[in-house]
Design a protein around this motif. Structure first.
Motif, mmCIF file in Angstrom:
data_model
loop_
_atom_site.group_PDB
_atom_site.id
_atom_site.type_symbol
_atom_site.label_atom_id
_atom_site.label_comp_id
_atom_site.label_asym_id
_atom_site.label_seq_id
_atom_site.Cartn_x
_atom_site.Cartn_y
_atom_site.Cartn_z
ATOM 1 N N GLY A 30 26.841 41.969 38.231
ATOM 2 C CA GLY A 30 26.959 40.651 36.683
ATOM 3 C C GLY A 30 27.443 39.692 37.139
ATOM 4 O O GLY A 30 28.212 38.782 35.773
ATOM 5 N N LEU A 31 27.862 38.863 37.628
ATOM 6 C CA LEU A 31 27.988 37.496 38.773
ATOM 7 C C LEU A 31 26.642 36.896 38.859
ATOM 8 O O LEU A 31 26.220 37.526 39.935
ATOM 9 N N GLN A 64 37.265 43.286 37.758
ATOM 10 C CA GLN A 64 36.173 42.954 39.302
ATOM 11 C C GLN A 64 35.387 43.870 39.216
ATOM 12 O O GLN A 64 34.765 43.539 39.623
ATOM 13 N N GLN A 65 35.582 44.637 39.943
ATOM 14 C CA GLN A 65 35.029 46.105 40.232
ATOM 15 C C GLN A 65 33.818 46.033 39.310
ATOM 16 O O GLN A 65 32.516 46.549 40.129
ATOM 17 N N ALA A 66 34.224 46.338 38.640
ATOM 18 C CA ALA A 66 32.618 47.266 38.024
ATOM 19 C C ALA A 66 32.260 45.554 37.752
ATOM 20 O O ALA A 66 30.565 45.417 37.578
ATOM 21 N N ALA A 83 28.218 45.924 33.667
ATOM 22 C CA ALA A 83 29.477 46.246 33.672
ATOM 23 C C ALA A 83 31.041 46.769 32.884
ATOM 24 O O ALA A 83 31.481 47.557 32.763
ATOM 25 N N ALA A 84 30.574 46.467 31.298
ATOM 26 C CA ALA A 84 30.978 46.539 29.853
ATOM 27 C C ALA A 84 30.918 47.993 30.150
ATOM 28 O O ALA A 84 31.652 49.126 29.597
ATOM 29 N N LYS A 85 29.902 48.876 30.102
ATOM 30 C CA LYS A 85 29.152 50.162 29.993
ATOM 31 C C LYS A 85 30.223 50.466 30.672
ATOM 32 O O LYS A 85 30.277 51.848 30.313
ATOM 33 N N ALA A 86 29.842 50.688 32.503
ATOM 34 C CA ALA A 86 30.710 51.914 33.284
ATOM 35 C C ALA A 86 32.773 51.336 32.721
ATOM 36 O O ALA A 86 33.497 52.656 33.103
ATOM 37 N N LEU A 87 32.953 50.139 32.260
ATOM 38 C CA LEU A 87 33.829 50.089 32.213
ATOM 39 C C LEU A 87 34.627 50.867 30.762
ATOM 40 O O LEU A 87 35.285 51.759 30.879
ATOM 41 N N ALA A 88 33.929 50.907 29.782
ATOM 42 C CA ALA A 88 33.903 51.657 28.526
ATOM 43 C C ALA A 88 34.060 53.372 29.151
ATOM 44 O O ALA A 88 35.304 54.231 28.390
#
Ligand code: FES
Ligand code: FES
Length: 167
Positions: free
Chosen positions: A103-104, A95-97, A152-157
């Protein structure tokens, strides 16, 4: 699971809370979660497995709740978007990412995206950026152009692999 006259009796956990219910055999898990369990963050868009908005976790795996019957979740642990944040309201990392990456927009697709990211970032076999971006092929977003979701996906990864290296 038992079959009383008015439907099937199921027992499951939804966001950590035990629930028992009597459901029609044709009731989808998505309908059960929205209409019986009050989890209106489970968004039903296409209702035939294409848009991904209805994605929830069933025993830790991301599934499309419009394609799964409620009776199939008997005995399972189900997590919806309502179960992601901590009890004190602290956001889950996904959620934070998404928030940090903007992202929304309208948010309709967002619960499903969050649950897919949550599944992919959990456990020791967490996904990399490419796998997370490929998983987005199962989610339709009509607003963002996907760029914020990709960030967001990049930051999470990166945070998942950083945590793995630090361990
Ligand atoms: S509502 Fe389930 S995939 Fe679209
Ligand atoms: S933010 Fe509107 S559909 Fe994705």
């Amino acid at each position: 699971m038992s079959e009383p006259q008015s439907g099937w009796r199921i027992e499951l956990a939804v966001n950590g809370q035990h629930r028992s219910a009597t459901v029609e055999p044709r009731t989808s898990l998505g309908d059960y979660l929205r209409l019986e369990a009050g989890c209106t963050g489970v968004h039903l868009g296409c209702e035939h497995g294409v848009c991904g908005a209805c994605t929830v976790l069933v025993d830790g795996r991301a599934v499309r709740s419009c394609l799964m019957l409620a009776v199939q979740a008997d005995g399972a642990e189900v997590t919806t978007v309502e179960g992601l944040a901590a009890p004190d309201g602290t956001f889950h990392p996904v959620q934070q990412a998404m928030r940090d990456a903007h992202g929304l927009q309208c948010g309709f697709c967002t619960p499903g995206v969050l649950m897919t990211f949550a599944a992919l970032t959990a456990g020791e076999a967490a996904a990399g950026e490419q796998e997370m971006i490929e998983a987005m092929s199962g989610h339709i977003c009509r607003c963002t152009g996907y760029q914020g979701i990709r960030r967001a996906a990049k930051a999470l990864a990166q945070s998942v692999s950083g945590a793995g290296e630090a361990a």
